[in-house]
Design an enzyme around this catalytic site. Structure first.
Site, PDB file in Angstrom:
ATOM      1  CG  ASN A 208      -0.849 -17.501 -68.966  1.00  0.00           C
ATOM      2  OD1 ASN A 208       0.090 -17.959 -68.910  1.00  0.00           O
ATOM      3  ND2 ASN A 208      -1.614 -17.014 -70.257  1.00  0.00           N
TER       4      ASN A 208
ATOM      5  CG  ASP B 134       5.308 -15.470 -70.395  1.00  0.00           C
ATOM      6  OD1 ASP B 134       4.919 -14.851 -71.071  1.00  0.00           O
ATOM      7  OD2 ASP B 134       6.386 -14.696 -69.799  1.00  0.00           O
TER       8      ASP B 134
ATOM      9  CG  ASP C   3      -4.417 -17.495 -77.099  1.00  0.00           C
ATOM     10  OD1 ASP C   3      -4.264 -15.978 -77.426  1.00  0.00           O
ATOM     11  OD2 ASP C   3      -4.635 -17.941 -76.289  1.00  0.00           O
TER      12      ASP C   3
END
Length: 178
Positions: A61, A70, A96
């Protein structure tokens, strides 16, 4: 009037489905997992909860953005789903973290955890970006590690944290009483 009632039933069903589905992956969510575990507990069934936490996911991320994160989660969900066997149900329980309820005897729980860890090691290609993630896993078994869902989930989470202390890519179970 019957048409309005039908629309109302369809909307209620749709809302109920959304309440137990992860919007990104389409997998069952934490509520769905709790419902399944409680059904198994009430029936006196033996089962395991394997919590699978991705290693280094924050880096994805941070480095590549949330859209790439994603997409990576979708790929991981697919890899884990492909790795499930009969009697196993995959859920996404948080950002996660995934979990598997594995019905039946505890024999082989560690081997199954390791199979999930291996599945996540496969490189992912997303728009020219090669991602290599990893995973660790923690397991709790019913009834040996507890007879309530929250206790089992807590013990699997503690085992996951302990596994990550071992250097990532590990699995762990902390037997009740330790």
């Amino acid at each position: 009037m019957a048409n309005d009632a039908s629309e109302s039933v369809v909307k209620a069903h749709s809302l109920a489905q959304k309440a137990v589905k992860d919007p990104l992956t389409g997998l069952g969510n934490k509520l769905a997992m709790e419902q399944k575990a409680n059904v198994l507990l009430q029936a006196g069934e033996t089962f395991s909860i394997v919590v699978i936490g991705l290693d280094r996911f924050r880096d994805v991320n941070d480095s590549h953005g949330y859209a790439t994160g994603d997409m990576a989660l979708l790929e991981v969900a697919s890899m884990l789903q492909t790795s499930t066997q009969s009697g196993e149900i995959l859920y996404r329980i948080s950002g996660d973290e995934f979990a598997v309820i594995r019905a039946g005897e505890a024999d082989g729980a560690s081997e199954r955890s390791l199979a999930f860890i291996e599945a996540v090691k496969q490189p992912i290609m997303l728009g020219g970006i090669r991602l290599v993630l990893g995973a660790s896993a923690g397991t709790a078994q019913s009834p040996a590690d507890g007879g309530e869902y929250e206790l089992l989930l807590k013990r699997a989470g503690l085992a996951l944290r302990e596994a990550k202390k071992g250097g990532r890519g590990h699995d762990c179970r902390i037997p009740l009483g330790t």
